[in-house]
Design an enzyme around this catalytic site. Structure first.
Site, PDB file in Angstrom:
ATOM      1  N   LYS A  15       0.836  -1.207   0.000  1.00 25.12           N
ATOM      2  CA  LYS A  15       0.000   0.000   0.000  1.00 25.12           C
ATOM      3  C   LYS A  15       0.867   1.251   0.000  1.00 25.12           C
ATOM      4  O   LYS A  15       0.479   2.266  -0.579  1.00 25.12           O
ATOM      5  CB  LYS A  15      -0.952  -0.004   1.192  1.00 25.12           C
ATOM      6  N   LYS A  73     -11.357  -5.194  -4.966  1.00 25.77           N
ATOM      7  CA  LYS A  73     -12.161  -4.080  -5.454  1.00 25.77           C
ATOM      8  C   LYS A  73     -11.257  -3.045  -6.137  1.00 25.77           C
ATOM      9  O   LYS A  73     -11.557  -2.559  -7.223  1.00 25.77           O
ATOM     10  CB  LYS A  73     -12.886  -3.457  -4.252  1.00 25.77           C
ATOM     11  N   LYS A 127      -4.538 -11.070  -6.670  1.00 24.10           N
ATOM     12  CA  LYS A 127      -5.716 -11.583  -5.955  1.00 24.10           C
ATOM     13  C   LYS A 127      -6.922 -10.707  -6.306  1.00 24.10           C
ATOM     14  O   LYS A 127      -6.757  -9.524  -6.636  1.00 24.10           O
ATOM     15  CB  LYS A 127      -5.457 -11.620  -4.445  1.00 24.10           C
TER      16      LYS A 127
HETATM   17  P1  TYM Z   1     -10.386  -6.784   3.587  1.00 26.92           P
HETATM   18  O1  TYM Z   1     -11.603  -5.978   3.531  1.00 26.92           O
HETATM   19  O2  TYM Z   1      -9.256  -6.414   2.706  1.00 26.92           O
HETATM   20  O3  TYM Z   1     -10.700  -8.313   3.314  1.00 26.92           O
HETATM   21  C1  TYM Z   1     -11.759  -8.940   3.989  1.00 26.92           C
HETATM   22  C2  TYM Z   1     -11.627 -10.453   4.022  1.00 26.92           C
HETATM   23  O4  TYM Z   1     -11.716 -10.993   2.702  1.00 26.92           O
HETATM   24  C3  TYM Z   1     -10.569 -11.796   2.458  1.00 26.92           C
HETATM   25  N1  TYM Z   1     -10.217 -11.638   1.030  1.00 26.92           N
HETATM   26  C4  TYM Z   1      -9.904 -12.643   0.225  1.00 26.92           C
HETATM   27  N2  TYM Z   1      -9.819 -13.973   0.442  1.00 26.92           N
HETATM   28  C5  TYM Z   1      -9.478 -14.757  -0.609  1.00 26.92           C
HETATM   29  N3  TYM Z   1      -9.222 -14.259  -1.847  1.00 26.92           N
HETATM   30  C6  TYM Z   1      -9.295 -12.938  -2.110  1.00 26.92           C
HETATM   31  N4  TYM Z   1      -9.062 -12.468  -3.334  1.00 26.92           N
HETATM   32  C7  TYM Z   1      -9.653 -12.059  -1.042  1.00 26.92           C
HETATM   33  N5  TYM Z   1      -9.809 -10.716  -0.938  1.00 26.92           N
HETATM   34  C8  TYM Z   1     -10.165 -10.468   0.333  1.00 26.92           C
HETATM   35  C9  TYM Z   1      -9.479 -11.219   3.362  1.00 26.92           C
HETATM   36  O5  TYM Z   1      -8.462 -12.156   3.616  1.00 26.92           O
HETATM   37  C10 TYM Z   1     -10.273 -10.889   4.587  1.00 26.92           C
HETATM   38  O6  TYM Z   1     -10.487 -12.052   5.384  1.00 26.92           O
HETATM   39  N6  TYM Z   1      -7.470  -6.317   7.448  1.00 26.92           N
HETATM   40  C11 TYM Z   1      -8.668  -7.084   7.158  1.00 26.92           C
HETATM   41  C12 TYM Z   1      -9.875  -6.519   7.854  1.00 26.92           C
HETATM   42  C13 TYM Z   1      -9.827  -6.635   9.359  1.00 26.92           C
HETATM   43  C14 TYM Z   1      -9.880  -7.839  10.113  1.00 26.92           C
HETATM   44  C15 TYM Z   1      -9.827  -7.397  11.485  1.00 26.92           C
HETATM   45  C16 TYM Z   1      -9.968  -9.182   9.788  1.00 26.92           C
HETATM   46  C17 TYM Z   1      -9.738  -5.594  10.226  1.00 26.92           C
HETATM   47  N7  TYM Z   1      -9.742  -6.062  11.519  1.00 26.92           N
HETATM   48  C18 TYM Z   1      -9.860  -8.346  12.519  1.00 26.92           C
HETATM   49  C19 TYM Z   1      -9.990 -10.106  10.835  1.00 26.92           C
HETATM   50  C20 TYM Z   1      -9.934  -9.687  12.187  1.00 26.92           C
HETATM   51  C21 TYM Z   1      -8.844  -7.091   5.640  1.00 26.92           C
HETATM   52  O7  TYM Z   1      -7.973  -7.404   4.928  1.00 26.92           O
HETATM   53  O8  TYM Z   1     -10.000  -6.726   5.129  1.00 26.92           O
END
Ligand code: TYM
Length: 326
Positions: free
Chosen positions: A112, A195, A192
């Protein structure tokens, strides 16, 4: 007592099938056997440039997406992170135990920072500490996420361990739960699904929209002509088949790809149908509740109320251990 599950997703608007297969489907499978808390992490979403006027709509859409995907608010807790200010407070306490060098090593921070190199904020660096605070505030036992979050979860355990060593046993070390769809590849076949990269299929897309997106998606780049045989093992379209298409049909697609009996277009049509079938009930529920502002408000209010009470208890314990309680 049931073990506690915590997980969250950033409110980037509509959820995609990477979120659904990588995280939410696993959440739903844990919902009755565990005490589940699912968060909409708006404080994480503001660590990169965003439009403030859109944020509430994004939060609403994410909540609707959770419920439509089967995250039943009658059987778990759903809430918005910024409704519980203790997340930010615990982050601050953790900031005093975690070395900066640990945060600079995080791959997501490096990615990022390369993307937003003109404005790398403290918030971006601190993102994983806030994530640790989310999880540890509720002393969660299990965290179901996609593979990209494994490093952040490792850091969460580091923070728990460091805090426990410094101030006495307080936090359990949570277990990372990664499902079979650990990393769903995007339609570009490169990165991967996400959005930001616009290489996704949203959970609300119609069969026509899904068909259209798949028709221009990457396949095995070595298969240039219909008569060439393909290699399903390296094809992102086949990877999606393994997630959505029933076993028998999946095997015949793989065999057909190898023998050149099934062309990429036919293969994509079969996939479009399989994805549409899986998403149909989600899309229908989404349409039904998307304008029900009262429902969403009451789910999120109730969630925040429950979480605030739990969070305040942990903060009291933490302040006590840190010598901050009069
Ligand atoms: P975010 O919003 O980026 O992703 C949310 C969840 O979706 C999964 N994910 C995927 N899994 C497989 N293939 C993909 N292409 C893919 N894209 C997204 C992510 O692994 C995630 O599980 N930092 C976290 C958000 C967060 C969180 C937490 C998670 C904040 N606090 C506490 C667990 C516990 C995140 O990446 O969100």
């Amino acid at each position: 007592m049931k073990k506690r599950v915590f997980s969250g997703i950033q409110p980037t608007g509509i959820l995609h099938i990477g979120n659904y297969m990588g995280a939410i489907k696993n959440w739903v499978s844990l919902i009755d056997s565990h005490d589940c808390i699912f968060c909409i992490v708006d404080l994480h979403a503001i660590t990169v440039p965003y439009e403030p006027g859109d944020m509430q709509a994004r939060i609403h859409d994410t909540a609707v997406g959770y419920i439509a995907s089967g995250v039943d608010p009658a059987r778990c807790t759903i809430f918005v992170q910024s409704d519980v200010p203790e997340h930010a407070e615990l982050t601050w306490y953790f900031n005093t135990v975690i070395p900066v060098a640990y945060l600079e090593r995080m791959t997501q921070f490096k990615d990022k920072s390369a993307q937003f190199h003109e404005n790398i904020t403290m918030g971006l660096l601190d993102y994983p500490v806030l994530q640790a605070a989310d999880i540890l505030l509720y002393k969660a036992d299990v965290v179901p996420v996609g593979e990209d979050q494994a490093q952040h979860l490792e850091l969460t355990r580091d923070i728990a361990r460091k805090f426990n060593n410094m101030y006495g046993s307080t936090f359990p070390e949570p277990r990372t739960l990664i499902g079979s769809a650990a990393r769903v590849v995007g339609l570009d076949g490169q990165a991967k699904m996400s959005k930001t990269l616009n290489n996704y299929i949203a959970i609300t897309e119609t069969p026509e929209e899904i068909g259209k997106k798949l028709s221009v998606a990457m396949t095995d780049p070595a298969r240039k002509r219909r008569s060439d045989s393909g290699n399903p093992d390296i094809c992102n379209i086949y990877m999606l088949h393994t997630l959505f298409t029933p076993g028998g049909q999946q095997r015949s697609v793989a065999a057909g790809c190898r023998s050149a009996g099934v062309g990429c277009l036919d293969c994509k049509k079969i996939l479009a149908e399989a994805i549409s079938t899986e998403l149909k009930p989600i899309r229908e529920r989404y349409e039904k509740i998307k304008n029900d502002r009262d429902l969403i408000r009451s789910v999120l209010d109730q969630g925040a109320q429950r979480c605030r009470a739990m969070a305040q208890e942990t903060i009291r314990e933490v302040k006590g251990k840190m010598g901050l309680l009069r």
